[in-house]
Write a protein that holds these residues in place. Structure first.
Motif, PDB file in Angstrom:
ATOM      1  N   CYS A   1      39.158  32.803  35.522  1.00 45.04           N
ATOM      2  CA  CYS A   1      40.727  32.246  35.167  1.00 45.04           C
ATOM      3  C   CYS A   1      41.343  31.495  36.580  1.00 45.04           C
ATOM      4  O   CYS A   1      42.114  30.675  36.373  1.00 45.04           O
ATOM      5  CB  CYS A   1      41.684  33.457  34.778  1.00 45.04           C
TER       6      CYS A   1
ATOM      7  N   CYS B   1      43.716  40.896  35.093  1.00 48.52           N
ATOM      8  CA  CYS B   1      43.837  39.441  35.327  1.00 48.52           C
ATOM      9  C   CYS B   1      45.200  39.123  34.752  1.00 48.52           C
ATOM     10  O   CYS B   1      45.527  39.304  33.890  1.00 48.52           O
ATOM     11  CB  CYS B   1      42.739  38.803  34.786  1.00 48.52           C
TER      12      CYS B   1
ATOM     13  N   GLN C   1      48.995  43.924  34.870  1.00 49.45           N
ATOM     14  CA  GLN C   1      48.903  42.668  35.629  1.00 49.45           C
ATOM     15  C   GLN C   1      49.912  42.690  36.763  1.00 49.45           C
ATOM     16  O   GLN C   1      49.536  41.960  37.722  1.00 49.45           O
ATOM     17  CB  GLN C   1      49.315  41.716  34.323  1.00 49.45           C
TER      18      GLN C   1
ATOM     19  N   HIS D   1      47.024  39.218  40.674  1.00 44.75           N
ATOM     20  CA  HIS D   1      45.509  38.550  40.888  1.00 44.75           C
ATOM     21  C   HIS D   1      45.138  38.132  39.448  1.00 44.75           C
ATOM     22  O   HIS D   1      45.468  38.458  38.540  1.00 44.75           O
ATOM     23  CB  HIS D   1      44.545  39.781  41.435  1.00 44.75           C
ATOM     24  N   ALA D   2      44.145  37.348  39.515  1.00 49.32           N
ATOM     25  CA  ALA D   2      43.186  36.610  38.322  1.00 49.32           C
ATOM     26  C   ALA D   2      41.704  36.955  38.677  1.00 49.32           C
ATOM     27  O   ALA D   2      41.345  37.238  39.970  1.00 49.32           O
ATOM     28  CB  ALA D   2      43.538  35.225  38.224  1.00 49.32           C
ATOM     29  N   CYS D   3      40.876  36.809  37.612  1.00 41.20           N
ATOM     30  CA  CYS D   3      39.632  37.010  37.681  1.00 41.20           C
ATOM     31  C   CYS D   3      39.244  35.531  38.288  1.00 41.20           C
ATOM     32  O   CYS D   3      39.796  34.805  38.036  1.00 41.20           O
ATOM     33  CB  CYS D   3      39.008  37.492  36.344  1.00 41.20           C
TER      34      CYS D   3
ATOM     35  N   PRO E   1      40.380  41.962  39.040  1.00 44.49           N
ATOM     36  CA  PRO E   1      40.678  40.639  39.480  1.00 44.49           C
ATOM     37  C   PRO E   1      40.950  40.880  41.132  1.00 44.49           C
ATOM     38  O   PRO E   1      41.572  41.814  41.588  1.00 44.49           O
ATOM     39  CB  PRO E   1      41.819  40.341  38.640  1.00 44.49           C
TER      40      PRO E   1
END
Length: 85
Positions: free
Chosen positions: A58, A29, A23, A53-55, A39
């Protein structure tokens, strides 16, 4: 580590001790730990200004609420970061 933050809107700062190495490096994500597809939505930053980052799924949940209109109702526009090219 990851890419450094550019001068854009302020991002939420995450505690790196609560995140996995994947992460923190942007390989998973920040919310659901999903690694594939990688992500791409900027979700926040670490104290050293590294972007995390996030997907897409999310990122929508992490998006701040839009400001209230003068009549007290919320705008329908969602504030979501764009994917990193």
């Amino acid at each position: 580590m990851g890419r450094q933050a550019r001068s854009r809107a302020p991002l939420v700062t995450f505690d790196p001790q609560e995140l996995t190495l994947a992460q923190r490096d942007g390989d998973a994500c920040v919310v659901c730990h999903r690694r594939w597809p990688r992500p791409r939505v900027r979700a926040g930053r670490l104290p050293d200004d590294t972007i995390i980052h996030a997907c897409a799924d999310c990122a929508e949940a992490l998006a701040p609420l839009p400001p209230r209109a003068p009549d007290g109702h919320r705008s329908r526009r969602m504030a979501v970061s764009l994917p990193v090219p």
